[in-house]
Design a protein around this motif. Sequence first.
Motif, PDB file in Angstrom:
ATOM      1  N   GLY A  10       0.804  -1.206   0.000  1.00  0.00           N
ATOM      2  CA  GLY A  10       0.000   0.000   0.000  1.00  0.00           C
ATOM      3  C   GLY A  10       0.838   1.258   0.000  1.00  0.00           C
ATOM      4  O   GLY A  10       2.072   1.212  -0.102  1.00  0.00           O
ATOM      5  N   SER A  11       0.165   2.380   0.113  1.00  0.00           N
ATOM      6  CA  SER A  11       0.806   3.696   0.124  1.00  0.00           C
ATOM      7  C   SER A  11       1.040   4.110   1.561  1.00  0.00           C
ATOM      8  O   SER A  11       0.093   4.229   2.349  1.00  0.00           O
ATOM      9  CB  SER A  11      -0.087   4.716  -0.586  1.00  0.00           C
ATOM     10  OG  SER A  11       0.515   5.981  -0.612  1.00  0.00           O
ATOM     11  N   MET A  12       2.304   4.314   1.913  1.00  0.00           N
ATOM     12  CA  MET A  12       2.673   4.609   3.293  1.00  0.00           C
ATOM     13  C   MET A  12       2.690   6.108   3.569  1.00  0.00           C
ATOM     14  O   MET A  12       3.074   6.919   2.724  1.00  0.00           O
ATOM     15  CB  MET A  12       4.057   4.033   3.601  1.00  0.00           C
ATOM     16  CG  MET A  12       4.096   2.519   3.687  1.00  0.00           C
ATOM     17  SD  MET A  12       3.318   1.948   5.221  1.00  0.00           S
ATOM     18  CE  MET A  12       3.488   0.166   5.022  1.00  0.00           C
ATOM     19  N   PRO A  68      -5.068  -5.599  -7.336  1.00  0.00           N
ATOM     20  CA  PRO A  68      -4.821  -5.685  -8.784  1.00  0.00           C
ATOM     21  C   PRO A  68      -5.768  -4.778  -9.564  1.00  0.00           C
ATOM     22  O   PRO A  68      -6.967  -4.743  -9.301  1.00  0.00           O
ATOM     23  CB  PRO A  68      -5.080  -7.165  -9.089  1.00  0.00           C
ATOM     24  CG  PRO A  68      -4.770  -7.862  -7.802  1.00  0.00           C
ATOM     25  CD  PRO A  68      -5.234  -6.927  -6.717  1.00  0.00           C
ATOM     26  N   GLY A  69      -5.208  -4.042 -10.503  1.00  0.00           N
ATOM     27  CA  GLY A  69      -5.998  -3.127 -11.315  1.00  0.00           C
ATOM     28  C   GLY A  69      -6.034  -1.705 -10.793  1.00  0.00           C
ATOM     29  O   GLY A  69      -6.475  -0.783 -11.499  1.00  0.00           O
ATOM     30  N   ASP A  70      -5.570  -1.491  -9.550  1.00  0.00           N
ATOM     31  CA  ASP A  70      -5.537  -0.137  -8.983  1.00  0.00           C
ATOM     32  C   ASP A  70      -4.441   0.694  -9.633  1.00  0.00           C
ATOM     33  O   ASP A  70      -3.394   0.170 -10.049  1.00  0.00           O
ATOM     34  CB  ASP A  70      -5.281  -0.177  -7.471  1.00  0.00           C
ATOM     35  CG  ASP A  70      -6.483  -0.658  -6.679  1.00  0.00           C
ATOM     36  OD1 ASP A  70      -7.593  -0.695  -7.252  1.00  0.00           O
ATOM     37  OD2 ASP A  70      -6.306  -0.987  -5.486  1.00  0.00           O
ATOM     38  N   ASP A  71      -4.652   1.981  -9.693  1.00  0.00           N
ATOM     39  CA  ASP A  71      -3.627   2.941 -10.079  1.00  0.00           C
ATOM     40  C   ASP A  71      -2.825   3.231  -8.812  1.00  0.00           C
ATOM     41  O   ASP A  71      -3.279   3.964  -7.933  1.00  0.00           O
ATOM     42  CB  ASP A  71      -4.287   4.211 -10.620  1.00  0.00           C
ATOM     43  CG  ASP A  71      -3.272   5.252 -11.066  1.00  0.00           C
ATOM     44  OD1 ASP A  71      -2.081   4.924 -11.148  1.00  0.00           O
ATOM     45  OD2 ASP A  71      -3.685   6.402 -11.315  1.00  0.00           O
ATOM     46  N   ILE A  72      -1.661   2.622  -8.686  1.00  0.00           N
ATOM     47  CA  ILE A  72      -0.958   2.624  -7.403  1.00  0.00           C
ATOM     48  C   ILE A  72       0.050   3.767  -7.320  1.00  0.00           C
ATOM     49  O   ILE A  72       0.346   4.455  -8.285  1.00  0.00           O
ATOM     50  CB  ILE A  72      -0.252   1.275  -7.156  1.00  0.00           C
ATOM     51  CG1 ILE A  72       0.886   1.068  -8.155  1.00  0.00           C
ATOM     52  CG2 ILE A  72      -1.252   0.129  -7.220  1.00  0.00           C
ATOM     53  CD1 ILE A  72       1.732  -0.158  -7.857  1.00  0.00           C
ATOM     54  N   ASN A  82      -6.060   8.913  -7.070  1.00  0.00           N
ATOM     55  CA  ASN A  82      -6.074   7.464  -7.261  1.00  0.00           C
ATOM     56  C   ASN A  82      -6.481   6.673  -6.034  1.00  0.00           C
ATOM     57  O   ASN A  82      -6.855   5.505  -6.146  1.00  0.00           O
ATOM     58  CB  ASN A  82      -4.705   6.982  -7.762  1.00  0.00           C
ATOM     59  CG  ASN A  82      -3.579   7.279  -6.787  1.00  0.00           C
ATOM     60  OD1 ASN A  82      -3.607   8.264  -6.051  1.00  0.00           O
ATOM     61  ND2 ASN A  82      -2.551   6.439  -6.794  1.00  0.00           N
ATOM     62  N   TRP A  83      -6.440   7.274  -4.843  1.00  0.00           N
ATOM     63  CA  TRP A  83      -6.820   6.519  -3.655  1.00  0.00           C
ATOM     64  C   TRP A  83      -8.324   6.564  -3.367  1.00  0.00           C
ATOM     65  O   TRP A  83      -8.810   5.854  -2.487  1.00  0.00           O
ATOM     66  CB  TRP A  83      -6.046   7.001  -2.431  1.00  0.00           C
ATOM     67  CG  TRP A  83      -6.093   8.480  -2.153  1.00  0.00           C
ATOM     68  CD1 TRP A  83      -5.143   9.399  -2.456  1.00  0.00           C
ATOM     69  CD2 TRP A  83      -7.150   9.198  -1.510  1.00  0.00           C
ATOM     70  NE1 TRP A  83      -5.539  10.654  -2.041  1.00  0.00           N
ATOM     71  CE2 TRP A  83      -6.773  10.556  -1.451  1.00  0.00           C
ATOM     72  CE3 TRP A  83      -8.381   8.839  -0.966  1.00  0.00           C
ATOM     73  CZ2 TRP A  83      -7.568  11.547  -0.886  1.00  0.00           C
ATOM     74  CZ3 TRP A  83      -9.192   9.820  -0.398  1.00  0.00           C
ATOM     75  CH2 TRP A  83      -8.781  11.162  -0.362  1.00  0.00           C
ATOM     76  N   PHE A  84      -9.064   7.405  -4.086  1.00  0.00           N
ATOM     77  CA  PHE A  84     -10.473   7.618  -3.744  1.00  0.00           C
ATOM     78  C   PHE A  84     -11.286   6.311  -3.810  1.00  0.00           C
ATOM     79  O   PHE A  84     -12.008   5.972  -2.866  1.00  0.00           O
ATOM     80  CB  PHE A  84     -11.083   8.674  -4.663  1.00  0.00           C
ATOM     81  CG  PHE A  84     -12.509   8.997  -4.335  1.00  0.00           C
ATOM     82  CD1 PHE A  84     -12.815   9.826  -3.273  1.00  0.00           C
ATOM     83  CD2 PHE A  84     -13.557   8.456  -5.083  1.00  0.00           C
ATOM     84  CE1 PHE A  84     -14.138  10.134  -2.966  1.00  0.00           C
ATOM     85  CE2 PHE A  84     -14.877   8.754  -4.780  1.00  0.00           C
ATOM     86  CZ  PHE A  84     -15.165   9.595  -3.717  1.00  0.00           C
ATOM     87  N   GLY A  85     -11.169   5.574  -4.884  1.00  0.00           N
ATOM     88  CA  GLY A  85     -11.900   4.315  -5.008  1.00  0.00           C
ATOM     89  C   GLY A  85     -11.455   3.257  -4.013  1.00  0.00           C
ATOM     90  O   GLY A  85     -12.290   2.649  -3.319  1.00  0.00           O
ATOM     91  N   PRO A  86     -10.134   2.995  -3.910  1.00  0.00           N
ATOM     92  CA  PRO A  86      -9.677   1.993  -2.937  1.00  0.00           C
ATOM     93  C   PRO A  86     -10.069   2.302  -1.493  1.00  0.00           C
ATOM     94  O   PRO A  86     -10.369   1.389  -0.721  1.00  0.00           O
ATOM     95  CB  PRO A  86      -8.155   2.028  -3.120  1.00  0.00           C
ATOM     96  CG  PRO A  86      -7.962   2.423  -4.554  1.00  0.00           C
ATOM     97  CD  PRO A  86      -9.058   3.399  -4.834  1.00  0.00           C
TER      98      PRO A  86
END
Length: 850
Positions: free
Chosen positions: A487-489, A504-508, A518-522
């Motif tokens: 994840g994003s720390m 998988p499939g996320d814009d990381i 890019n974190w809005f959906g996750p």
Amino acid sequence: MARILNLIRVQLRRDLASCRGVAGQPLRTISCTSRKQAEESDASSVLGKRWKDTAETVIIGGGCVGVSMAYHLAKAGMKDVVLLEKTELTAGSTWHAAGLTTYYHPGINLKKIHYDSIKLYETLEAETGQAVGLHQPGSIRIASTPIRVDEMKYQMTRTHWHVTEQYLIGPEKIQELFPLLNMDKVLAGLYTPGDGHIDPYSLTMALAAGARMYGAQIYNNAPVTILKPTSDGKWDVQTSHGTIRANRIVNTAGFWAREVGKMIGFEHPTIPVHHQYVVTATIPEVKALKKELAVIRDLEASYYLRQERDGLLFGPYEKMEKMVLQDSWVRDGVPPGFGKELFESDLDRIMEHVEKAMEMVPVLKKADIINIVSGPITYTPDLLPMVGPHCGVRNYWTAIGFGYGIIHAGGIGKFLSEWIMNGEPPYDLIECDPNRYGKWTDVPFMCAKARESYGFNNVVGYPKEERFAGRPTCRTSGVYELLKDKGSMGFHAGWEQPHWFYKPGDDIGYKPSFQRTNWFGPVGRECKLVMEKVGVIDLTPFGKFIVKGKDSHKLLDRLFANTMPKVGMTNISHMLTPSGKVYAEVTITQLALGEFLLVTGSGSELHDLRWIETEVAQGGYDVDITNVTEDIGVLGIAGPNSRKVLQKLTNEDMSEAGFKFLHCKSIQLAGKPVRAIRISYTGELGWELYIDQKDMAAVYLAMVEAGKDEGIDNFGTYAMASLRLEKGFRGWGAEPADFIGKAALQEIKAKGLKRKLSYIAVNTDDIDPEGNETVWYNGKVVGNTTSGAYSYSSQQSLAFAYLPLELSTLGQKVEVELLGKKYPANIIQEPLIHTEPTRTRLQKKAQSKA
């Protein structure tokens, strides 16, 4: 260009040998009284005034910040204020500073510091009779890209509710304020009237004149050699002229601050940086102007530029790979004779910025450069100063690490003097708290962050900003290695903590934006996980203290505006200042009779511990306080299936009847000892698990394995923030003891409130409030948000906002400004979604009536 490359570098140097104090001859063995008289006589002959042997406050360092401290304390009525300067006033960074003054600051609280500084500088000459050389042509921050325009709209959103004037202006107005500008790339500007520059030497001398006028003593050529604490919390400040017994000391020593700190065992994370600026000779086009040019800051090219008499002065901030740290001073100390010295200039290092400045201000191409100043300025890892009392020792204060000391000096002097005189800070400035750093802030980290901070001086300032140099530190939790690539720390007081997790499939990756990114959906996915299944989160960065001993209950009753929980129970309590302001929010659990676990936010660890330790010392409490922040890891588990997961790993009864809300138990979880507290900051069914760091990974892996059938997964702090906000957390305990601030709260209650914290829903599109946005009603500013987020459960943006009482009723319509646009909002009933304990209670109540 040839004129630039072939310039003659003029270096400003001064030999300080002639103004150093001369020690007297060694004295023969004589009585203590005779020795004291001899020392006073010797000091008087060298210093030209009688030496004081006691003081209320001793200030160490005579730059603009230290002299401002002396001025403000003396003016506030403090007797016996003494300032000790090792050579002469302004020696260090003050004398060679470019002297910029601005109301602007991206931070909310430091805007107040800037405001107070300029308001003081405007009146100082009239007060003291000493000219200060203040110029106020205004300043413009230049936007030459669309994202910079968005940044300026973002800053305007956060400024309307402040007293400072600030305007977003177009190219026509910009050219009016700075007619020598090449407008080809200019899209907009952030204009701040009243900005400008001041002569640092004259400013310091005016503050010194004011300090003396109000009774402060200033000793030049009086370097401090030893700092010795006394048993009653005072200090013996030793110099070659004698010793002063001080009630408190304030370190304002600039780039000598580390050395002063080392005298009492601190390694302050400050480091000198080489900063260069260029001064031109007279430029005909400048001389012909009818009024002074506004100061400009070309953000994309990373330099500032202002008028200097009939020429120009401009100073760039080089990129990380080109800037220079004076790290040898960290390793070997500052050279003893360095005071009004400069470094060798290096034009090649700043040539990229020089060329861009010539493009933006074409008259520079023909200008003769008469001087390049390259001097030391002090940086901290995050570029913010260290201001306030220090944890771990009594009555030691700092005002150090100023990269912009001129604009901070007046406001910081006022802020700290009010804190010292009144026993509490006048407003929150926790981002500058010296205790935000700890032993984890080692030299490699400090150097990496200072280099990054200098090189990133004018980068776009996004919400939720992360910077990655020097990471990770030694502060990593027991599950960091398991989670770091998932994840994003985020960085929290030296710790790495997951903000959100990848699938998988996320814009990381870290992709900041002023809109949803890019974190809005996750994050929505993680909120749903916690609401419908079960999630686990690393909460290790919490500050954690154990308080025990004969007077532990008495101490905490005094500190907190709540009754203490019974053994095996938990509550949320607040430490208040004497005037009734909230100083800290702390979760308190009584583990055993007289033994308490205190848990606070990651950024408040030593900030809160210092407050507690001060009360212990002043009240003489018989207690033992242990900071266990780095020893104990914390895992949070939350969601409707969390009980099932834990029950698989323990013989302890985890049922509703067996483990009630806000209760604590010592249990075995997957064969490891754990203190489990039934609480969750998501508002859902959950527990916090306090575990030895060495056992943390094993417990985490066991929970993940046990929770497979229940749909367990990770969630981060962004999801937790959203879940918390939609629950609208509130809560105060029953009538508590005679705590600090109680009388003030009773007085506030009797007088009545003028504004109220209201819960609002905001009708937005691709942007969400986060806090500090302006709230409008009928075209007027009426308040500000304090926090905000998107509620995935209700599919709308939410915020808390301070509003006047007459606008705080349910259904009241207002507007919230986001990125230059006003969005409709209305006050709603809180909470939007009940917490799990409330839902359970209401469900039982309904069943009993059925």
